[in-house]
Design a protein around this motif. Structure first.
Motif, PDB file in Angstrom:
ATOM      1  N   UNK A  70      20.924  42.015  33.637  1.00  0.00           N
ATOM      2  CA  UNK A  70      21.866  41.126  32.693  1.00  0.00           C
ATOM      3  C   UNK A  70      23.395  41.003  33.068  1.00  0.00           C
TER       4      UNK A  70
ATOM      5  N   UNK B 136      30.342  48.617  29.221  1.00  0.00           N
ATOM      6  CA  UNK B 136      30.116  47.351  29.859  1.00  0.00           C
ATOM      7  C   UNK B 136      31.557  46.851  30.181  1.00  0.00           C
TER       8      UNK B 136
ATOM      9  N   UNK C 203      33.990  44.003  32.209  1.00  0.00           N
ATOM     10  CA  UNK C 203      34.150  42.726  33.125  1.00  0.00           C
ATOM     11  C   UNK C 203      35.746  42.481  33.714  1.00  0.00           C
ATOM     12  N   UNK C 204      35.522  42.620  34.935  1.00  0.00           N
ATOM     13  CA  UNK C 204      36.941  42.505  35.589  1.00  0.00           C
ATOM     14  C   UNK C 204      37.115  41.338  36.515  1.00  0.00           C
ATOM     15  N   UNK C 205      37.656  40.530  35.799  1.00  0.00           N
ATOM     16  CA  UNK C 205      37.716  39.241  36.533  1.00  0.00           C
ATOM     17  C   UNK C 205      36.433  38.602  36.958  1.00  0.00           C
ATOM     18  N   UNK C 206      35.659  38.626  35.942  1.00  0.00           N
ATOM     19  CA  UNK C 206      34.409  37.545  36.028  1.00  0.00           C
ATOM     20  C   UNK C 206      33.247  38.696  36.428  1.00  0.00           C
ATOM     21  N   UNK C 207      33.642  39.798  37.218  1.00  0.00           N
ATOM     22  CA  UNK C 207      32.753  40.694  37.892  1.00  0.00           C
ATOM     23  C   UNK C 207      32.402  41.768  36.702  1.00  0.00           C
ATOM     24  N   UNK C 208      31.058  41.952  36.428  1.00  0.00           N
ATOM     25  CA  UNK C 208      30.626  42.709  35.633  1.00  0.00           C
ATOM     26  C   UNK C 208      30.359  44.267  36.298  1.00  0.00           C
ATOM     27  N   UNK C 209      30.766  45.163  35.420  1.00  0.00           N
ATOM     28  CA  UNK C 209      30.241  46.767  35.746  1.00  0.00           C
ATOM     29  C   UNK C 209      29.524  47.022  34.650  1.00  0.00           C
ATOM     30  N   UNK C 210      28.386  47.752  34.927  1.00  0.00           N
ATOM     31  CA  UNK C 210      27.518  47.929  33.822  1.00  0.00           C
ATOM     32  C   UNK C 210      26.982  49.416  33.971  1.00  0.00           C
TER      33      UNK C 210
ATOM     34  N   UNK D 206      43.128  42.535  44.348  1.00  0.00           N
ATOM     35  CA  UNK D 206      43.313  41.952  42.980  1.00  0.00           C
ATOM     36  C   UNK D 206      44.583  41.745  42.781  1.00  0.00           C
TER      37      UNK D 206
ATOM     38  N   UNK E 297      46.954  43.878  42.459  1.00  0.00           N
ATOM     39  CA  UNK E 297      47.461  45.058  41.782  1.00  0.00           C
ATOM     40  C   UNK E 297      48.387  46.141  42.431  1.00  0.00           C
TER      41      UNK E 297
ATOM     42  N   UNK F   9      28.202  41.226  27.213  1.00  0.00           N
ATOM     43  CA  UNK F   9      28.847  40.573  28.246  1.00  0.00           C
ATOM     44  C   UNK F   9      29.385  39.177  28.168  1.00  0.00           C
TER      45      UNK F   9
ATOM     46  N   UNK G  52      26.381  40.025  35.677  1.00  0.00           N
ATOM     47  CA  UNK G  52      26.746  38.507  36.551  1.00  0.00           C
ATOM     48  C   UNK G  52      26.364  38.665  38.038  1.00  0.00           C
TER      49      UNK G  52
ATOM     50  N   UNK H 254      20.054  46.913  33.529  1.00  0.00           N
ATOM     51  CA  UNK H 254      21.706  46.694  33.414  1.00  0.00           C
ATOM     52  C   UNK H 254      21.977  45.869  34.467  1.00  0.00           C
TER      53      UNK H 254
ATOM     54  N   UNK I  67      33.051  37.510  28.413  1.00  0.00           N
ATOM     55  CA  UNK I  67      33.402  36.482  29.022  1.00  0.00           C
ATOM     56  C   UNK I  67      34.297  35.423  28.171  1.00  0.00           C
TER      57      UNK I  67
ATOM     58  N   UNK J 232      24.549  44.250  39.368  1.00  0.00           N
ATOM     59  CA  UNK J 232      24.528  45.583  39.813  1.00  0.00           C
ATOM     60  C   UNK J 232      24.314  46.332  38.453  1.00  0.00           C
TER      61      UNK J 232
ATOM     62  N   UNK K  19      45.049  38.596  36.334  1.00  0.00           N
ATOM     63  CA  UNK K  19      44.045  39.720  36.401  1.00  0.00           C
ATOM     64  C   UNK K  19      43.587  40.219  35.194  1.00  0.00           C
ATOM     65  N   UNK K  20      42.579  40.704  34.545  1.00  0.00           N
ATOM     66  CA  UNK K  20      42.051  41.259  33.464  1.00  0.00           C
ATOM     67  C   UNK K  20      41.097  42.224  33.530  1.00  0.00           C
ATOM     68  N   UNK K  21      41.092  43.231  33.108  1.00  0.00           N
ATOM     69  CA  UNK K  21      39.773  44.074  33.012  1.00  0.00           C
ATOM     70  C   UNK K  21      39.472  44.365  31.536  1.00  0.00           C
TER      71      UNK K  21
ATOM     72  N   UNK L 183      23.383  41.382  27.070  1.00  0.00           N
ATOM     73  CA  UNK L 183      23.769  40.242  27.337  1.00  0.00           C
ATOM     74  C   UNK L 183      24.771  39.548  26.618  1.00  0.00           C
TER      75      UNK L 183
END
Lengths: 429, 458
Positions: A82, B29, B31-38, A241, A243, B117, A84, A79, B121, A59, B135-137, B114
């Motif tokens: 690239x 950019x 990374x929240x527990x493996x999940x990307x937000x871009x 999460x 949290x 990211x 995940x 974006x 990771x 996304x 958990x981590x952001x 890339x």
């Protein structure tokens, strides 16, 4: 604008799921120095947001102005490519019928009328008591026209107009604040009188004591704590999460049975009332806590589908994913009046406002906050204004034992709540 | 577009006209527990302010022509001039020409996304080796701002600034308990800043969250307190800085009104606002948002209040020179007096000697948030962690949720010691005022307060 969005969606459909939103905003504002207008200000701003999600959940989001839509679409796609993959992603929202909403809509009023409005605000404050002077005023009005379209045939256009006024008055080294926002025209006099009364009552404060005591929290104070930690703890995202203190506690009693909490995106004239949320899902009424028991959490489409549930219409923005936000977050009122609550408190504090609510721990609910415009209560009566006093504790623990819930509502931003009274709160002085 | 020409065309009959064109580009950019937000954003817009017969008018837009926005600002000023009781006297400004270049050596927008990211990771994997971290952001963000400012006195000032930030939030869990560790760093630099980072920032966040799991709630009451340099930075920003902003003074909202030249604190208290202190600081700038050249400004010298921080308007009204503190966040507002880098001179104490001398008290470290009421002088802010001092030594008892409260009028007299080292706090802090957020940082020693109110729960 609809045509532009169609173009973006058509173009973007070749790449993946597309969601595009445009906000056209016009606003005007009077800036003050004490009681004199020092600046007349207006803004005219457009914004385009595009979110592209590929089949495997990758996304990307890009934000710019509508003229830049091609580059914006390219950026979002770049974006997304690239990013995940995300196995939890299932789909963007499908078109569903929205519920009817009752919401007024205020058209922009002229600068002349804004000045008349503020004159009345100032004059009412000074008329209330000669000793009052104006510390700060802000008066603004905004009109926004929001458009949203996605690959699944959702299209929505909603216009809204909001008038906001706030006033700080001062007198003899103390001050007090009052504000109001509404889709309706409102009378400035009430704001002015409330602020002035509170300010005069706060004169000549005395030291309180370090003691565990009853605390009556008025709207500002209570809603500050509610938004600082309670709202987030009922977000489906934070729960997933872990949290949130409420994770894995669905169906359990976590609060006093006097407490019922509802997120109501359809509340009549609520500040966050809308037919659809930011990703086009119909807003709804969701019971989160029923008599102290957790019944539901708030979800956007992404977090809901992750648990095979339906979105509760709580998507706050398409600029990130997930994005769970409250609409009108209502703590249900009780049946006792403010006067009756006070009457029943032998020793305590009446806290109208706190400062520094962003220091509250959003996950654990631990807080220690200086109180302002607050009063000692003795034998069922207001005794004296207090100074240099803090209250501290854990908000979730407080909610397990509520003494009284008031019978009137007030909306502060997203939180709609009554006055509440707790026992055994730590006061520090 | 010849901006000078446009200014000339419209400034006739006006006391002052200023036009600011801005473009910006941002990339975030995470990374929240493996999940990307871009996400990315880009755009440009302009703001105009006009002064007509002593009345201000302002207009800003990203969808109208510059000339239309100028006309709107002038119309606003003319409207206000008819009824206005608040009048700014005509003022003169020396024309300033300047061009502040970006310090960026490695354009963050050119770096493969890339790679960013991938970096995050690797860090996430390392963080999660610790089994308490559930958990981590993690996030990188970059922004580039281009500004071109011209005014009717002939000033023509441009700047380009690039900022890079790294942030980290970790959640540690033990039984029912969840605690947060937050760390951030930011510099006015390009991607070379990210290249320079090692794992220590992330390790600090992990340690903080874990330490909080075993920390007791802070005690409540009055204590002798040592603040580390980071907390001291926030303390001087909140307790002193805001009351030294000239707009608060002019609005009769500062406890420091009419106090210039007066003693307001102990004599070894020396406080400065210095946008030129560290060139890579996010609070650093060569020209402020009114085109005024910046410099190191002394606020408190040997305990005596020396200066307020000024914008062009506040300086004009108080009959002094602008100090280069006129700042704004973006095109939607006017520049107002703001802080940049808060600098406090060091003293003579070694930290361990100070702890020994303190005997009983609390050592407070780091700072999450704070706020101030400049009228009454009340301020509050929270330490991210605290350690109990007993018998002149740091114990292994750590505390959480220590919120400090005080009043500007009295607290400076409680400072009785500064350590011998100034430490730059590179946290990605922003200060919010009147709805506008600007980057600020601080450079301070550790300080001791003889008596300080802490709101704890015990």
């Amino acid at each position: 604008m609809k045509e532009l969005l169609k173009k973006i969606i058509n173009e973007g459909n070749k790449l993946g799921y597309v969601e595009a939103g445009v906000a056209v905003q016009k606003s005007s504002e009077l800036e003050y120095e004490n009681e004199l207008v020092r600046n007349v200000k207006n803004l005219s701003l457009d914004e385009l947001r595009i979110r592209i999600t590929l089949k495997d959940g990758r996304c990307g989001v890009s934000i710019s102005s509508p003229e830049e839509w091609k580059k914006c679409l390219d950026d979002a796609y770049t974006l997304a490519k690239i990013s995940n993959p995300d196995k939890d992603f299932k789909s963007i929202p499908e078109l569903k019928k929205a519920f009817p909403v009752k919401k007024q809509f205020l058209k922009l009023i002229s600068s002349d009328n804004l000045i008349k409005f503020s004159d009345e605000l100032i004059n009412s404050a000074k008329k209330y008591d000669k000793r009052i002077s104006i510390e700060d005023i802000s008066i603004s009005q905004g009109n926004s026209n929001l458009f949203l379209m996605n690959s699944n045939n959702i299209y929505n256009n909603e216009e809204s107009g909001l008038l906001s006024a706030s006033l700080s008055v001062k007198c003899g080294g103390t001050n007090a604040f009052e504000s109001h926002s509404s889709f309706n025209m409102f009378k400035p006099r009430e704001i002015a009188e409330k602020a002035s009364e509170l300010c005069i009552n706060s004169l000549n404060p005395k030291k309180y004591k370090t003691v565990k005591t009853s605390v009556i929290m008025d709207y500002y104070a209570f809603s500050s704590l509610v938004s600082a930690c309670l709202v987030g703890s009922l977000s489906g995202y934070n729960v997933q999460k872990k949290r949130s203190v409420f994770a894995e506690k669905m169906g359990e009693k976590v609060m006093d049975e006097k407490i019922t909490i509802i997120d109501n995106g359809l509340m009549e004239n609520g500040l966050f009332t809308s037919s659809r949320d930011s990703e086009g899902v119909p807003q709804q009424k969701t019971v989160l806590i029923d008599k102290g028991v957790i019944r539901n959490f708030m979800y956007d489409t992404y977090t809901a589908l992750k648990e095979n549930k339906e979105s509760t219409g709580n998507c706050g923005s398409i600029s990130s994913r997930p994005s769970v936000e409250e609409t009108n977050f209502i703590i249900k009122k009780g049946d006792i009046s403010f006067e009756e609550i006070v009457k029943d408190v032998k020793n305590g504090l009446y806290v109208t406002n706190v400062i520094g609510e962003h220091t509250v721990n959003p996950v654990s609910g631990d807080f220690s906050l200086p109180v302002i415009n607050s009063f000692s209560v003795k034998n069922g009566e207001m005794s004296f204004p207090v100074k240099d006093t803090m209250i501290s504790g854990n908000f979730f623990e407080l909610l397990k034992n509520v003494r009284y819930i008031g019978n009137k509502y007030r909306q502060e931003n997203s939180v709609v709540c009554p006055v509440v009274c707790f026992d055994n709160v730590q006061a520090v002085c | 577009m010849d901006l000078q020409k446009i200014i000339k065309k419209y400034s006739e009959n006006l006391d002052f006209l200023e036009l600011n064109l801005r473009s910006s580009r941002n990339e975030a950019i995470s990374l929240n527990d493996g999940l990307t937000n871009t996400s990315s954003s880009f755009g440009n817009g302009h703001s105009v302010r006009a002064l007509f017969k002593g009345a201000w008018g302002f207009s800003a837009s990203n969808n109208e022509s510059v000339e239309k926005t100028i006309m709107k600002a002038v119309e606003n000023a003319k409207f206000l001039s008819k009824t206005n009781k608040f009048k700014i006297k005509k003022f003169e400004l020396n024309p300033i020409k300047g061009d502040e270049k970006s310090l960026c050596r490695k354009n963050p927008f050119d770096i493969d996304k890339k790679e960013k990211i991938k970096n995050l990771m690797v860090i996430e994997k390392e963080i999660k080796k610790d089994d308490k971290i559930k958990s981590a952001s993690l996030a990188y963000s970059f922004s580039n701002i281009n500004s071109h400012l011209v005014n009717s006195f002939g000033s023509d000032v441009s700047f380009e600034r690039t900022y890079s930030y790294a942030k980290c939030v970790v959640f540690a869990k033990q039984g029912e308990k969840v605690e947060i560790g937050y760390e951030s760093l930011g510099k006015k630099q390009g991607y070379e800043f990210i290249d320079s980072l090692d794992f220590s920032m992330y390790q600090n966040a992990v340690n903080k969250a874990k330490k909080l799991l075993s920390s007791k709630p802070a005690p409540a009451g009055k204590f002798k307190v040592i603040m580390d340099s980071i907390m001291a930075g926030t303390f001087f920003h909140e307790a002193i800085g805001h009351a030294c902003e000239a707009d608060a003074v002019l609005q009769n909202n500062s406890v420091f009104k009419n106090r210039i030249g007066k003693k307001i604190g102990a004599e070894y208290v020396n406080v400065y606002d210095s946008p030129i202190e560290e060139k890579e600081s996010t609070g650093n700038y060569e020209y402020d948002d009114e085109g005024i050249k910046s410099g190191k400004l002394c606020l408190i010298k040997n305990g005596v209040l020396e200066n307020y921080m000024h914008s062009v308007e506040t300086a004009t009204r108080m009959g002094v020179e602008p100090t280069g503190n006129g700042r704004k966040e973006n095109i939607t507002g006017n520049p107002i007096p703001r802080m940049s880098i808060t600098v406090v001179n060091s003293g003579t104490w070694k930290t361990d000697e100070l702890i020994k001398d303190t005997k009983e008290g609390i050592f407070l470290k780091g700072c999450s948030n704070g706020c101030t009421d400049t009228l009454k002088g009340d301020f509050t802010f929270e330490a991210s962690e605290g350690i109990i001092i007993r018998n002149g030594e740091l114990t292994d008892e750590t505390i959480k949720g220590a919120c400090l409260m005080g009043n500007t009028k009295t607290i400076l007299n409680e400072i009785d010691a500064c350590t011998d080292k100034q430490i730059m706090d590179w946290s990605a802090s922003r200060c919010g005022k009147a709805g506008a957020y600007v980057p600020v940082q601080s450079k301070c020693p550790s300080i001791r307060l003889l008596k300080c109110l802490i709101g704890g729960v015990q």
